[in-house]
Scaffold this motif. Sequence first.
Motif, PDB file in Angstrom:
ATOM      1  N   GLY A 285      -2.148   4.786   4.583  1.00  0.00           N
ATOM      2  CA  GLY A 285      -1.429   6.037   5.115  1.00  0.00           C
ATOM      3  C   GLY A 285      -2.724   7.247   4.840  1.00  0.00           C
ATOM      4  O   GLY A 285      -3.085   7.123   3.784  1.00  0.00           O
ATOM      5  N   PHE A 286      -2.438   8.269   5.744  1.00  0.00           N
ATOM      6  CA  PHE A 286      -3.079   9.367   5.571  1.00  0.00           C
ATOM      7  C   PHE A 286      -2.865  10.108   4.157  1.00  0.00           C
ATOM      8  O   PHE A 286      -3.844  10.507   3.507  1.00  0.00           O
ATOM      9  CB  PHE A 286      -2.971  10.437   6.730  1.00  0.00           C
ATOM     10  N   ALA A 287      -1.545  10.391   3.821  1.00  0.00           N
ATOM     11  CA  ALA A 287      -1.220  10.900   2.597  1.00  0.00           C
ATOM     12  C   ALA A 287      -1.743  10.111   1.310  1.00  0.00           C
ATOM     13  O   ALA A 287      -2.388  11.091   0.526  1.00  0.00           O
ATOM     14  CB  ALA A 287       0.186  11.074   2.480  1.00  0.00           C
ATOM     15  N   TRP A 288      -1.886   8.991   1.241  1.00  0.00           N
ATOM     16  CA  TRP A 288      -2.674   8.339   0.077  1.00  0.00           C
ATOM     17  C   TRP A 288      -3.940   8.448   0.156  1.00  0.00           C
ATOM     18  O   TRP A 288      -4.621   8.808  -0.865  1.00  0.00           O
ATOM     19  CB  TRP A 288      -2.137   6.972  -0.045  1.00  0.00           C
ATOM     20  N   THR A 289      -4.514   8.257   1.293  1.00  0.00           N
ATOM     21  CA  THR A 289      -5.938   8.070   1.422  1.00  0.00           C
ATOM     22  C   THR A 289      -6.806   9.395   1.127  1.00  0.00           C
ATOM     23  O   THR A 289      -7.732   9.751   0.704  1.00  0.00           O
ATOM     24  CB  THR A 289      -6.491   7.698   2.817  1.00  0.00           C
ATOM     25  N   SER A 290      -5.908  10.568   1.114  1.00  0.00           N
ATOM     26  CA  SER A 290      -6.341  12.024   0.753  1.00  0.00           C
ATOM     27  C   SER A 290      -6.395  12.165  -0.625  1.00  0.00           C
ATOM     28  O   SER A 290      -7.025  13.015  -0.998  1.00  0.00           O
ATOM     29  CB  SER A 290      -5.605  13.019   1.472  1.00  0.00           C
ATOM     30  N   VAL A 291      -5.536  11.450  -1.579  1.00  0.00           N
ATOM     31  CA  VAL A 291      -5.818  11.631  -2.836  1.00  0.00           C
ATOM     32  C   VAL A 291      -6.621  10.288  -3.557  1.00  0.00           C
ATOM     33  O   VAL A 291      -7.008  10.485  -4.621  1.00  0.00           O
ATOM     34  CB  VAL A 291      -4.367  12.001  -3.649  1.00  0.00           C
ATOM     35  N   GLU A 292      -6.525   9.429  -3.007  1.00  0.00           N
ATOM     36  CA  GLU A 292      -7.178   8.204  -3.691  1.00  0.00           C
ATOM     37  C   GLU A 292      -8.580   8.213  -4.116  1.00  0.00           C
ATOM     38  O   GLU A 292      -8.886   7.954  -5.164  1.00  0.00           O
ATOM     39  CB  GLU A 292      -7.205   7.038  -2.749  1.00  0.00           C
ATOM     40  N   PRO A 293      -9.398   9.176  -3.277  1.00  0.00           N
ATOM     41  CA  PRO A 293     -10.702   9.158  -3.938  1.00  0.00           C
ATOM     42  C   PRO A 293     -10.799   9.948  -5.508  1.00  0.00           C
ATOM     43  O   PRO A 293     -11.828   9.653  -5.958  1.00  0.00           O
ATOM     44  CB  PRO A 293     -11.580  10.193  -2.855  1.00  0.00           C
ATOM     45  N   TYR A 294     -10.063  10.716  -5.538  1.00  0.00           N
ATOM     46  CA  TYR A 294     -10.052  11.495  -6.946  1.00  0.00           C
ATOM     47  C   TYR A 294      -9.500  10.501  -7.981  1.00  0.00           C
ATOM     48  O   TYR A 294     -10.005  10.502  -8.904  1.00  0.00           O
ATOM     49  CB  TYR A 294      -9.025  12.614  -6.818  1.00  0.00           C
ATOM     50  N   LEU A 295      -8.741   9.588  -7.464  1.00  0.00           N
ATOM     51  CA  LEU A 295      -8.208   8.532  -8.520  1.00  0.00           C
ATOM     52  C   LEU A 295      -9.349   7.493  -9.083  1.00  0.00           C
ATOM     53  O   LEU A 295      -9.543   7.351 -10.010  1.00  0.00           O
ATOM     54  CB  LEU A 295      -6.830   7.750  -7.871  1.00  0.00           C
ATOM     55  N   LEU A 296     -10.032   7.076  -7.673  1.00  0.00           N
ATOM     56  CA  LEU A 296     -11.089   6.258  -8.093  1.00  0.00           C
ATOM     57  C   LEU A 296     -12.219   7.009  -8.906  1.00  0.00           C
ATOM     58  O   LEU A 296     -12.721   6.139  -9.678  1.00  0.00           O
ATOM     59  CB  LEU A 296     -11.688   5.852  -6.826  1.00  0.00           C
ATOM     60  N   GLN A 297     -12.371   8.166  -8.331  1.00  0.00           N
ATOM     61  CA  GLN A 297     -13.469   8.761  -9.368  1.00  0.00           C
ATOM     62  C   GLN A 297     -13.058   9.021 -10.729  1.00  0.00           C
ATOM     63  O   GLN A 297     -14.008   8.867 -11.676  1.00  0.00           O
ATOM     64  CB  GLN A 297     -13.849  10.212  -8.595  1.00  0.00           C
ATOM     65  N   HIS A 298     -11.968   9.073 -11.125  1.00  0.00           N
ATOM     66  CA  HIS A 298     -11.615   9.431 -12.533  1.00  0.00           C
ATOM     67  C   HIS A 298     -11.550   8.090 -13.172  1.00  0.00           C
ATOM     68  O   HIS A 298     -11.926   7.916 -14.394  1.00  0.00           O
ATOM     69  CB  HIS A 298     -10.226  10.094 -12.694  1.00  0.00           C
ATOM     70  N   LYS A 299     -11.092   7.140 -12.575  1.00  0.00           N
ATOM     71  CA  LYS A 299     -11.280   5.676 -12.977  1.00  0.00           C
ATOM     72  C   LYS A 299     -12.883   5.269 -13.286  1.00  0.00           C
ATOM     73  O   LYS A 299     -13.123   4.902 -14.128  1.00  0.00           O
ATOM     74  CB  LYS A 299     -10.461   4.713 -12.156  1.00  0.00           C
ATOM     75  N   ARG A 300     -13.606   5.736 -12.400  1.00  0.00           N
ATOM     76  CA  ARG A 300     -14.995   5.250 -12.230  1.00  0.00           C
ATOM     77  C   ARG A 300     -15.673   6.008 -13.562  1.00  0.00           C
ATOM     78  O   ARG A 300     -16.531   5.251 -14.316  1.00  0.00           O
ATOM     79  CB  ARG A 300     -15.868   5.344 -11.070  1.00  0.00           C
ATOM     80  N   THR A 301     -15.552   6.954 -13.692  1.00  0.00           N
ATOM     81  CA  THR A 301     -16.267   7.817 -14.784  1.00  0.00           C
ATOM     82  C   THR A 301     -15.490   7.507 -16.150  1.00  0.00           C
ATOM     83  O   THR A 301     -15.802   8.329 -17.102  1.00  0.00           O
ATOM     84  CB  THR A 301     -16.341   9.263 -14.198  1.00  0.00           C
ATOM     85  N   GLY A 302     -14.303   7.149 -16.380  1.00  0.00           N
ATOM     86  CA  GLY A 302     -13.868   6.610 -17.593  1.00  0.00           C
ATOM     87  C   GLY A 302     -12.876   8.214 -17.940  1.00  0.00           C
ATOM     88  O   GLY A 302     -12.882   8.009 -19.218  1.00  0.00           O
ATOM     89  N   LEU A 303     -12.395   8.808 -17.057  1.00  0.00           N
ATOM     90  CA  LEU A 303     -11.957   9.960 -17.677  1.00  0.00           C
ATOM     91  C   LEU A 303     -10.327   9.579 -17.958  1.00  0.00           C
ATOM     92  O   LEU A 303      -9.704  10.399 -18.787  1.00  0.00           O
ATOM     93  CB  LEU A 303     -11.745  10.973 -16.450  1.00  0.00           C
ATOM     94  N   PHE A 304      -9.723   8.772 -17.343  1.00  0.00           N
ATOM     95  CA  PHE A 304      -8.213   8.340 -17.840  1.00  0.00           C
ATOM     96  C   PHE A 304      -8.111   7.834 -19.222  1.00  0.00           C
ATOM     97  O   PHE A 304      -9.178   6.975 -19.606  1.00  0.00           O
ATOM     98  CB  PHE A 304      -7.870   7.122 -17.142  1.00  0.00           C
ATOM     99  N   SER A 305      -7.299   8.201 -20.027  1.00  0.00           N
ATOM    100  CA  SER A 305      -7.283   7.675 -21.385  1.00  0.00           C
ATOM    101  C   SER A 305      -5.830   7.824 -21.853  1.00  0.00           C
ATOM    102  O   SER A 305      -4.958   8.203 -20.981  1.00  0.00           O
ATOM    103  CB  SER A 305      -8.344   8.829 -22.156  1.00  0.00           C
ATOM    104  N   SER A 306      -5.681   8.004 -23.086  1.00  0.00           N
ATOM    105  CA  SER A 306      -4.236   8.012 -23.640  1.00  0.00           C
ATOM    106  C   SER A 306      -3.530   9.312 -23.523  1.00  0.00           C
ATOM    107  O   SER A 306      -2.446   9.245 -23.387  1.00  0.00           O
ATOM    108  CB  SER A 306      -4.409   7.806 -25.074  1.00  0.00           C
TER     109      SER A 306
END
Length: 435
Positions: A285-306
């Motif tokens: 859906g549109f609502a999820w795809t509007s925030v998903e790029p930010y989630l993927l970028q934070h995951k790719r760059t290793g920003l997610f942590s404890s």
Amino acid sequence: MQLRQRTIRLEKERWEHRLSRKGKRMSGDRVSEDPVALGTYRSRILDLFEPYIYFRGRRHLRPETFVLPEKFSLSENPEDTIQFLHDVIAYVRQAKVPKLALDHRNVRYLGLAADSILGVILREISLEIRHVRGAYIRGYKPRDGKIRNMMDEVGCVRVLNAGSEEDIKVSLQSGAKVFRHQNRGKALVIEGQVIDQRSQTCADFADHLQACLAAMGYKLTPAARSELLTYVGEILDNAQTHSGLAQWVIVGFIDLEDQDLVYRCVIASFGNSMADTFLRLDREGFAWTSVEPYLLQHKRTGLFSSDWHEEDLLTVMALQGDVSSINTSAATNRGQGTVDFIEFFQGLSEEAAMKRKPTCMTITSGATAIRFDGRHKMQFNPSLQRSVIAFNQANDLLNKPDSSAVQSLQAQRFPGVVISIAAPLSSFDVEKLST
């Protein structure tokens, strides 16, 4: 035959008498029930906390005293405050005969939001244990007189003593102005007409704020009152629409004997957190795809942590302009209400800063606590064509926010959304009362 009819009539009379004593009433063959009167009430609000609380291995029979942390506040001490709520609910839901005592004596700082939430929880507990023989809720009040006064006026003590009343609009003493309304998810019907509780509550809240200002000889300007009705209405609409339960509470308080005349307001909803509303979306859906790029970028760059999780980022994303879990296309005009409210607070904060007076707004939702203290501002981003607040120096949502502004609570979760504001009354857009 007559004997049989008389026996049936007597049985029916006994049954009707039994029902009336338990809170039921009979009309023909239909029976309506009042679960509180029957002793079968189970709080949906308390149910929301159960997935996040720790249950001990046995059912307690002895009384339990819970000592509140010295800072009982969602803005100043969110982890210990939410953990305290979890512990109280876990005990009550596990105890055979809940014998609950709350010790406030060592509290040095009491947040209106924390005490308001505690009041809601204790009210729900009181409804659940009303018919449990030997069960009780007791407590020790704070030693600090100002803290004790707020509890008595609009906090957990006043709520427990209010009985079935959902509204508190009258101060117990002249040195305070109070307002409280709780919506329990039921439609309000007066003389056969369904009342728009959101609009009525907004109007009542604006009248309360006017009364606070009138005590100083001022009133809201017409434009300020209109804005207040709009912004508070949008927050309540979000609480009604997104929470899933439509159970919310709004509280306002000021002690007119306070030298700084700090006005405090809390709006809390119970149910879905901000992150929950996104995590339950269709991934196509549109609502999820509007925030998903930010989630993927934070995951790719290793920003997610404890101390920085996907839920935290989703909570921050929910505050951005034109971002909403119910948007279906780029043309959908949702996600602006929270932005407007943040900008409204920023206006209060800037006005207070000129007078060198502090302000604070916090949002606690799920496992995330966000603090607005003037360091990070909502700003229009020309490239994104929307307002953005990223809580970092670059104001970039692709970067991790400042941990002092966005705190991950991990195990301590609040099922819903709590918005809390503290600002000097003089920071509102006012004009002098005409004599």
